[in-house]
Design a protein around this motif. Sequence first.
Motif, PDB file in Angstrom:
ATOM      1  N   HIS A  78       0.851  -1.204   0.000  1.00 11.46           N
ATOM      2  CA  HIS A  78       0.000   0.000   0.000  1.00 11.46           C
ATOM      3  C   HIS A  78       0.884   1.251   0.000  1.00 11.46           C
ATOM      4  O   HIS A  78       1.488   1.600   1.015  1.00 11.46           O
ATOM      5  N   ARG A  87       4.414  18.138   1.544  1.00 11.69           N
ATOM      6  CA  ARG A  87       3.440  18.931   2.321  1.00 11.69           C
ATOM      7  C   ARG A  87       4.030  19.280   3.692  1.00 11.69           C
ATOM      8  O   ARG A  87       3.349  19.174   4.702  1.00 11.69           O
ATOM      9  N   TYR A 100      -5.348  17.034  10.966  1.00 14.28           N
ATOM     10  CA  TYR A 100      -5.299  16.583   9.573  1.00 14.28           C
ATOM     11  C   TYR A 100      -6.609  16.952   8.870  1.00 14.28           C
ATOM     12  O   TYR A 100      -6.616  17.433   7.737  1.00 14.28           O
ATOM     13  N   ILE A 110      -5.239  16.209   0.436  1.00 10.05           N
ATOM     14  CA  ILE A 110      -5.171  15.525  -0.859  1.00 10.05           C
ATOM     15  C   ILE A 110      -5.362  16.528  -2.007  1.00 10.05           C
ATOM     16  O   ILE A 110      -4.681  16.459  -3.029  1.00 10.05           O
ATOM     17  N   TYR A 150      -3.886  11.227  -6.775  1.00 11.29           N
ATOM     18  CA  TYR A 150      -3.499  12.627  -6.598  1.00 11.29           C
ATOM     19  C   TYR A 150      -3.672  13.381  -7.918  1.00 11.29           C
ATOM     20  O   TYR A 150      -3.098  14.445  -8.117  1.00 11.29           O
ATOM     21  N   HIS A 183     -10.398   9.381  -4.259  1.00 14.08           N
ATOM     22  CA  HIS A 183      -9.522   9.622  -3.104  1.00 14.08           C
ATOM     23  C   HIS A 183     -10.006  10.860  -2.354  1.00 14.08           C
ATOM     24  O   HIS A 183      -9.906  10.949  -1.141  1.00 14.08           O
ATOM     25  N   PHE A 220     -11.428   5.848  -0.987  1.00 10.88           N
ATOM     26  CA  PHE A 220     -11.233   6.308   0.392  1.00 10.88           C
ATOM     27  C   PHE A 220     -12.613   6.354   1.038  1.00 10.88           C
ATOM     28  O   PHE A 220     -13.332   7.346   0.928  1.00 10.88           O
ATOM     29  N   HIS A 248      -9.345   1.778   1.174  1.00 15.01           N
ATOM     30  CA  HIS A 248      -9.024   2.533   2.390  1.00 15.01           C
ATOM     31  C   HIS A 248     -10.280   2.532   3.267  1.00 15.01           C
ATOM     32  O   HIS A 248     -11.294   3.142   2.881  1.00 15.01           O
ATOM     33  N   GLN A 251     -10.090   4.459   8.755  1.00 14.55           N
ATOM     34  CA  GLN A 251      -8.901   5.213   9.190  1.00 14.55           C
ATOM     35  C   GLN A 251      -9.263   6.122  10.371  1.00 14.55           C
ATOM     36  O   GLN A 251      -8.565   6.135  11.375  1.00 14.55           O
ATOM     37  N   CYS A 296       1.730   5.570   9.336  1.00 17.58           N
ATOM     38  CA  CYS A 296       0.678   6.590   9.212  1.00 17.58           C
ATOM     39  C   CYS A 296       0.168   6.960  10.605  1.00 17.58           C
ATOM     40  O   CYS A 296       0.010   8.140  10.926  1.00 17.58           O
ATOM     41  N   ASP A 322       2.218   2.892   3.282  1.00 16.65           N
ATOM     42  CA  ASP A 322       1.311   4.007   2.940  1.00 16.65           C
ATOM     43  C   ASP A 322       2.092   5.229   2.447  1.00 16.65           C
ATOM     44  O   ASP A 322       1.560   6.340   2.453  1.00 16.65           O
ATOM     45  N   ASN A 324       3.237   8.397   1.296  1.00 10.08           N
ATOM     46  CA  ASN A 324       2.507   9.477   0.616  1.00 10.08           C
ATOM     47  C   ASN A 324       2.894  10.810   1.253  1.00 10.08           C
ATOM     48  O   ASN A 324       3.455  10.831   2.354  1.00 10.08           O
ATOM     49  N   GLY A 326       1.102  13.231   2.567  1.00 13.37           N
ATOM     50  CA  GLY A 326       0.279  13.835   3.616  1.00 13.37           C
ATOM     51  C   GLY A 326       0.319  13.123   4.940  1.00 13.37           C
ATOM     52  O   GLY A 326       0.499  13.735   5.999  1.00 13.37           O
ATOM     53  N   SER A 327       0.153  11.797   4.908  1.00 15.19           N
ATOM     54  CA  SER A 327       0.021  11.079   6.184  1.00 15.19           C
ATOM     55  C   SER A 327       1.223  10.195   6.491  1.00 15.19           C
ATOM     56  O   SER A 327       1.347   9.713   7.614  1.00 15.19           O
TER      57      SER A 327
HETATM   58  O1  NIG Z   1      -3.744   6.514   3.005  1.00 21.09           O
HETATM   59  N1  NIG Z   1      -6.276   8.286   3.714  1.00 21.09           N
HETATM   60  C1  NIG Z   1      -6.206   8.522   2.530  1.00 21.09           C
HETATM   61  N2  NIG Z   1      -5.122   8.664   1.785  1.00 21.09           N
HETATM   62  C2  NIG Z   1      -3.763   8.719   2.254  1.00 21.09           C
HETATM   63  C3  NIG Z   1      -3.339  10.062   2.700  1.00 21.09           C
HETATM   64  C4  NIG Z   1      -3.610  11.098   1.720  1.00 21.09           C
HETATM   65  C5  NIG Z   1      -2.973  12.439   1.968  1.00 21.09           C
HETATM   66  O2  NIG Z   1      -3.069  13.022   3.062  1.00 21.09           O
HETATM   67  O3  NIG Z   1      -2.384  12.937   1.020  1.00 21.09           O
HETATM   68  C6  NIG Z   1      -3.585   7.671   3.331  1.00 21.09           C
HETATM   69  O4  NIG Z   1      -3.279   7.985   4.493  1.00 21.09           O
END
Ligand code: NIG
Length: 411
Positions: A78, A87, A100, A110, A150, A183, A220, A248, A251, A296, A322, A324, A326-327
């Motif tokens: 993943h 970010r 967040y 996102i 994205y 997403h 998501f 997803h 969460q 994450c 995960d 990415n 952002g997280s």
């Molecule tokens: O898996 N939760 C959704 N998507 C990503 C994070 C996305 C982001 O913040 O850019 C995740 O944590």
Amino acid sequence: MTTLITNIKELLQVGSISKEMVCGKEMKILPTIKNAFLLIEDDLIKDFGSMKSISKFEVDNYVDAKDRIVLPTWCDSHTHIVYAGNREREFVDRINGLTYEEIANNGGGILNSAKTLQNTSEEDLYLQSAKRIEEIMKLGTGAVEIKSGYGLTKDAELKMLRIIKKLNENYPITIKATFLAAHALPSEFKKNKKAYIDYVINEILPIVANENLAEFIDVFCETGYFSVQDTERLLKAGKKYGLIPKIHVNQFTAIGGVQVGVNYNALSVDHLEIMRDEDIKELKNTKTMPVALPSCSYFLSIPYTPARKIIDAGLPLALATDYNPGSTPSGNMNFVISTASIKMKMTPEEAINAATINGAYAMGLEKTHGSICIGKKANFIITKEIPSFGFIPYSFGNHQIDKVFIEGKEI
Ligand code: NIG
Ligand code: FE
């Protein structure tokens, strides 16, 4: 070309038959051979066994692995590795007290990454992503799943998926692609979610399927993003084109996403930080792999997936990064298994099982990856000199990797 690795202190995750996955109590067992050898021919594993029973082999290369452990490369099922920019400003906002969720509601999150990606050329995005692929291979990852999501426009989603395809062609690491246009809701569709889902289903999905750009479909499924009903609609549409769900869910809130995943035979349900007893029950006797993403939880300071509850209920569990912007701005599977041991109380055996064979299953790669078996890909890590395999999760923040072989070649 043949390579013989001799005097291996301990060869991990080894077996004469390849398992599909490991579940429950079985996850505490990691099959190993002490004082072992491993023979590889071209990109495949040709033989292994105890040094006591080694025959005379004429080979092209020898590697002496004295005092070193050998294990299969990590299977990271993943990630969102194809992204543009970073970010870190939102990271500072979070340090200063914003959540967040608040950042996302203010146009960050996102949608912020999507705007950057839409304005980044295909060449530049490829180069940024390729750097991350090279980085994770050095950290011991030999197979990885990468999602779109994205882009959020037809052009940008297809741009992401084409880059994933190119990365797979240009690097020895095995890459699986997932279509995740659902997403987040682009701002131009803010008042009309149905129209965005129609656009994804009618305008983007057919091209993704026709051009064979993804094997999996993701949504998501979360409060404020896509509902259970939206998820069902998207998975149903994906299924028509043969795309397998990997979603997803759970969460931040438990809204029934696990149930949808199971109903649509998802290969995996990922995140699972918030798990109700009924969600765990739902996963029993299914083919759906629960996937935890501890980096994450670490980065966002949210709960960790209740691994003990899941494994003690007899279920399997896989671990992934995960990766990415952002997280989880990290693709380090070594950190993932340390964090799973330290914060989720997974034993080193459980964590290694979760990050190898169960991760392979969560990408549909269990027949070729995730364990040391004759005929499987010659993907393995040779560690530094370490006292035992428990040292790998124990020495958190470091990695114990000396060499990485992917498809028989040293990286
Ligand atoms: O898996 N939760 C959704 N998507 C990503 C994070 C996305 C982001 O913040 O850019 C995740 O944590
Ligand atoms: Fe994710």
